[in-house]
Design a protein around this motif. Structure first.
Motif, PDB file in Angstrom:
ATOM      1  N   GLY A   6      27.888  47.890  45.154  1.00 21.98           N
ATOM      2  CA  GLY A   6      27.266  46.791  44.425  1.00 21.98           C
ATOM      3  C   GLY A   6      25.789  47.062  44.217  1.00 21.98           C
ATOM      4  O   GLY A   6      25.346  48.212  44.242  1.00 21.98           O
ATOM      5  N   THR A   7      25.041  45.997  44.039  1.00 19.20           N
ATOM      6  CA  THR A   7      23.598  46.103  43.816  1.00 19.20           C
ATOM      7  C   THR A   7      22.860  45.484  44.985  1.00 19.20           C
ATOM      8  O   THR A   7      23.173  44.362  45.387  1.00 19.20           O
TER       9      THR A   7
ATOM     10  N   ALA B 168      16.345  40.714  52.048  1.00 19.15           N
ATOM     11  CA  ALA B 168      17.378  41.611  51.542  1.00 19.15           C
ATOM     12  C   ALA B 168      18.466  40.814  50.847  1.00 19.15           C
ATOM     13  O   ALA B 168      18.830  39.716  51.285  1.00 19.15           O
ATOM     14  N   GLY B 169      18.957  41.355  49.750  1.00 17.16           N
ATOM     15  CA  GLY B 169      20.039  40.718  49.012  1.00 17.16           C
ATOM     16  C   GLY B 169      21.031  41.750  48.522  1.00 17.16           C
ATOM     17  O   GLY B 169      20.670  42.902  48.258  1.00 17.16           O
ATOM     18  N   ASN B 170      22.293  41.352  48.416  1.00 20.57           N
ATOM     19  CA  ASN B 170      23.333  42.271  47.969  1.00 20.57           C
ATOM     20  C   ASN B 170      24.380  41.516  47.164  1.00 20.57           C
ATOM     21  O   ASN B 170      24.837  40.445  47.576  1.00 20.57           O
TER      22      ASN B 170
ATOM     23  N   ILE C 104      26.253  36.506  45.796  1.00 19.54           N
ATOM     24  CA  ILE C 104      25.067  37.203  46.274  1.00 19.54           C
ATOM     25  C   ILE C 104      24.813  36.812  47.730  1.00 19.54           C
ATOM     26  O   ILE C 104      24.676  35.635  48.046  1.00 19.54           O
ATOM     27  N   LEU C 105      24.784  37.809  48.587  1.00 14.68           N
ATOM     28  CA  LEU C 105      24.509  37.588  50.004  1.00 14.68           C
ATOM     29  C   LEU C 105      23.092  38.062  50.307  1.00 14.68           C
ATOM     30  O   LEU C 105      22.647  39.091  49.803  1.00 14.68           O
TER      31      LEU C 105
ATOM     32  N   THR D  78      20.485  33.906  57.245  1.00 12.40           N
ATOM     33  CA  THR D  78      21.258  34.436  56.132  1.00 12.40           C
ATOM     34  C   THR D  78      21.682  33.323  55.184  1.00 12.40           C
ATOM     35  O   THR D  78      21.649  32.132  55.527  1.00 12.40           O
ATOM     36  N   THR D  79      22.113  33.728  53.978  1.00 20.68           N
ATOM     37  CA  THR D  79      22.591  32.765  52.998  1.00 20.68           C
ATOM     38  C   THR D  79      23.928  32.154  53.400  1.00 20.68           C
ATOM     39  O   THR D  79      24.371  31.175  52.802  1.00 20.68           O
TER      40      THR D  79
END
Length: 291
Positions: A24-25, A42-44, A52-53, A74-75
């Motif tokens: 992923g991105t 940080a995001g992914n 999006i985490l 965290t999200t």
């Protein structure tokens, strides 16, 4: 811990697993305040969905007393806290307490608390982990080495049941330019062998074979890979396994504090196929900003 002392076989594991961001991105930003507090965001976003985490981390160091405090939110609404104490109780001994809390009124919440201890001296490295809330379970591993030869063992003990729940063994040989490691895992029911070779200053190569009766393809999986430095700021990586999946990675330091990585995974046996369950091939990228 799934292996006795992950440092055994680390060179080949890093070569075959790191710097392939094709899932992923990802974006990571690190900043440091004048007082020494490090913030990381940080995001992914996975390639197979739009979720999006992310997480926000703050890390504080008190070098004089060997104390490090890390807090992460965290999200997924999970709060993680880690307190580390290094070289204070005894030289070479590191202690840390890691906790996490996921408030969930419907399920009564989810909590973890893990106590870690690591002791390292020349030719000897041992760790102990106590999972306070799960089990509780006590896990310990030890590696001893001499003249490049390494031997390690790991065991997990369930305190409530009063029995050993898992054990494993490992052996290896490390030299400046190559390393060979053998692991016997899952109560000696599965085995892995890895090899790493620094061919030259610019080229690395490695391979790993795993035998597990639960796997397909006769229970054996094999993966080989290589890494080549194009210059001091860029390198490319490639690997392929016996299932025909080819992975490529490219990492470039664009400037001090800015690094970009790109990854691609191709299933060479399904180049012209479309799988309704999900993408057959994967592509992704990662950006890291640090100041």
């Amino acid at each position: 811990m799934s292996l006795p002392q992950p440092d055994l076989g680390k060179s080949s594991t890093d070569l075959l697993q790191k710097d392939y961001p094709f899932q992923g991105t990802a974006l990571e930003i690190k900043t440091k305040t004048p007082s020494g507090v490090v913030f990381k965001v940080a995001g992914n976003r996975a390639s197979h969905n739009s979720v999006i985490l992310g997480d926000l981390e703050a890390k504080m160091n008190h070098k004089k007393h060997g104390l490090t405090f890390t807090s992460t939110w965290t999200t997924a609404n999970v709060l993680k806290t880690q307190v580390e104490l290094d070289n204070q109780v005894a030289q070479g001994l590191k202690l840390d307490l890691t906790t996490s809390l996921a408030p969930n009124k419907e399920k009564g919440g989810n909590k973890t608390a893990i106590i870690n201890a690591a002791y390292k001296q020349s030719g000897f490295h041992s760790r102990a982990v106590l999972d306070v809330l799960k089990g509780p379970t006590f896990t310990a591993d030890t590696v001893v080495g001499r003249d490049g030869f390494l031997v390690g063992a790991e065991a997990a003990y369930n305190v409530t049941d009063g029995r050993i729940s898992r054990y494993a063994l490992a052996a290896g040989f490390n030299a400046p330019e190559y390393a060979v490691t053998i692991h016997a895992l899952n109560d000696l029911k599965s085995f892995s062998a890895s090899y790493y070779h620094r061919v030259s200053a610019d080229v690395e190569a490695g391979a790993k074979a795993v035998y597990d009766p639960k796997l397909t393809n006769g229970g054996v999986s094999i993966e080989v890979g290589t890494k080549t430095y194009l210059d001091s700021a860029a390198f490319v990586k490639a690997k392929i396994n016996n299932s025909g999946v080819l992975a490529l990675g490219y990492t470039q330091s664009l400037r001090p504090g800015l690094k970009a990585s790109f990854g691609l995974a191709l299933d060479t046996q399904k180049l012209n196929e479309v799988d309704p369950a999900g993408p057959v091939h994967k592509v992704g990228m990662s950006f890291v900003f640090e100041s």
